[in-house]
Design an enzyme around this catalytic site. Structure first.
Site, PDB file in Angstrom:
ATOM      1  N   SER A 117       0.820  -1.210   0.000  1.00  0.00           N
ATOM      2  CA  SER A 117       0.000   0.000   0.000  1.00  0.00           C
ATOM      3  C   SER A 117       0.853   1.259   0.000  1.00  0.00           C
ATOM      4  O   SER A 117       1.964   1.282   0.544  1.00  0.00           O
ATOM      5  CB  SER A 117      -0.885   0.012   1.251  1.00  0.00           C
ATOM      6  OG  SER A 117      -1.541   1.260   1.402  1.00  0.00           O
ATOM      7  N   TYR A 141      -2.339   0.273   9.963  1.00  0.00           N
ATOM      8  CA  TYR A 141      -2.489  -0.356   8.658  1.00  0.00           C
ATOM      9  C   TYR A 141      -1.221  -0.190   7.821  1.00  0.00           C
ATOM     10  O   TYR A 141      -0.673  -1.154   7.289  1.00  0.00           O
ATOM     11  CB  TYR A 141      -3.687   0.242   7.913  1.00  0.00           C
ATOM     12  CG  TYR A 141      -3.745  -0.166   6.461  1.00  0.00           C
ATOM     13  CD1 TYR A 141      -4.053  -1.468   6.095  1.00  0.00           C
ATOM     14  CD2 TYR A 141      -3.456   0.751   5.445  1.00  0.00           C
ATOM     15  CE1 TYR A 141      -4.088  -1.854   4.763  1.00  0.00           C
ATOM     16  CE2 TYR A 141      -3.490   0.378   4.123  1.00  0.00           C
ATOM     17  CZ  TYR A 141      -3.796  -0.923   3.775  1.00  0.00           C
ATOM     18  OH  TYR A 141      -3.811  -1.298   2.464  1.00  0.00           O
ATOM     19  N   LYS A 145       1.524  -3.157   6.600  1.00  0.00           N
ATOM     20  CA  LYS A 145       1.901  -3.437   5.219  1.00  0.00           C
ATOM     21  C   LYS A 145       3.422  -3.396   5.050  1.00  0.00           C
ATOM     22  O   LYS A 145       4.002  -4.211   4.310  1.00  0.00           O
ATOM     23  CB  LYS A 145       1.219  -2.459   4.272  1.00  0.00           C
ATOM     24  CG  LYS A 145      -0.256  -2.728   4.061  1.00  0.00           C
ATOM     25  CD  LYS A 145      -0.476  -4.089   3.411  1.00  0.00           C
ATOM     26  CE  LYS A 145      -1.912  -4.376   3.103  1.00  0.00           C
ATOM     27  NZ  LYS A 145      -2.113  -5.684   2.455  1.00  0.00           N
TER      28      LYS A 145
END
Length: 320
Positions: A117, A141, A145
């Site tokens: 991402s 998040y 990643k």
């Protein structure tokens, strides 16, 4: 032989599945349907419903199917929510990836394409993000990643795992009727649901240092993204040299105001978006170079902004 697509019943994963099938490559899907949809799974594709945290399920899947490699799309993808649910995010994105890698190692499967991402960059201090731009994630998040990328790197050193990570920016559009973005947090579905409900879409801030005052972001079509996943898998399978990470970016940007204008034109629903306050932490502009992926992974922007909006709108209306 086949490729396993984790999260293959989701918005992005289902497009990746169809890109493999279009290239006459067999696919197997595992998805717990926490954000995916069973109706997104083609009837002819073997489907295992369950979590990749379930090592026993993965062991059975690998034993029952001749798997060449894995495209790992499954994960908890809501950056904002991850701030309130860090433990859940790390379990779904870090622990689950480790479980998957162990299952692959046990089964002798040594190729993986990882769904990473743009969130690994945080708020970059540059007009054009490259793969070498410093990583500074600002949410669990984004951190999860980046850790996923590190896990692949470390497995590559330890076991010879062949891998690459594809860093997505804003994925929109649809390549197939009935496949559409159902995220409650992404811009396109938020606007569409507002229009379908008779509400006025909103823009968070119009006083940014951009041409029209609204944020500029990198929007890419999901079908273009899916093609590059297949190209990455084929490159790994052929044993060709491959970079550890690629940005799938446009090299250009589109403002939220431009998207709203395209939405009104394509849908035929005229509206003047409501202007809401800025969201904390939103930078003026984030745009990425896709040159490295263009060189190696057949990456290109095959769709205009109108194409992106029209395909997304038609897919959403077909599912209504």
């Amino acid at each position: 032989m086949a490729w396993l697509v984790t999260g293959g019943a989701g918005y992005i994963g289902s497009h990746v599945v169809r890109a493999f099938l279009a290239d006459n490559i067999d696919v197997v899907i595992v998805d717990d349907l926490s954000s995916g949809h069973a109706e997104f799974v083609p009837a002819e594709v073997p489907f295992y419903r369950g979590s990749i945290l379930d090592a026993e399920l993965l062991g059975r899947l690998f034993a029952e199917n001749p798997i060449d490699g894995v495209v790992h799309v499954a994960g908890f993808k809501y950056a904002g929510v991850s701030v309130q649910r860090p433990l859940h995010t790390y379990e779904q994105n870090v622990t689950a990836t480790a479980v998957l890698l162990q299952a692959m190692q046990d089964a002798g499967v040594n190729r993986i394409v990882f769904s990473s991402s743009a969130a690994v960059y945080g708020t970059p201090n540059t007009d054009l993000v490259t793969e070498d731009t410093p990583k500074a994630p600002e949410s669990p998040y984004g951190e999860s990643k980046l850790i996923g990328e590190w896990l692949l790197r470390d497995e590559g050193v330890a076991t010879g795992l062949a891998h690459t990570s594809l860093r997505y920016f804003n994925v929109v559009g649809s390549g197939h009727d009935g496949l559409y973005d159902t995220s409650p947090h992404n811009l396109f579905p938020l606007v569409f649901e507002a229009l379908l409900d008779g509400r006025t879409p909103r823009i968070n801030g119009n006083d940014y240092a951009t041409a029209d005052g609204t944020c500029v972001r990198d929007y890419i079509h999901v079908a273009d993204l899916a093609i590059s996943h297949v190209a990455a898998a084929e490159r790994l399978q052929a044993g060709r040299e491959i970079e550890p990470v690629y940005n799938l970016g446009s090299g250009d940007g589109v403002s939220v105001g431009e998207i709203m204008s395209a939405m009104a034109e394509v849908t035929g629903i005229p509206f003047a978006p409501e202007i809401a306050p800025r969201r904390a932490g939103d930078p003026d502009r984030i745009v990425a170079s896709g040159e490295r992926a263009r060189r190696d992974l057949d990456w290109q922007m095959r769709h205009t902004l109108d194409d992106m909006v029209r395909s997304a709108w038609e897919a959403r209306r077909a599912a209504a």
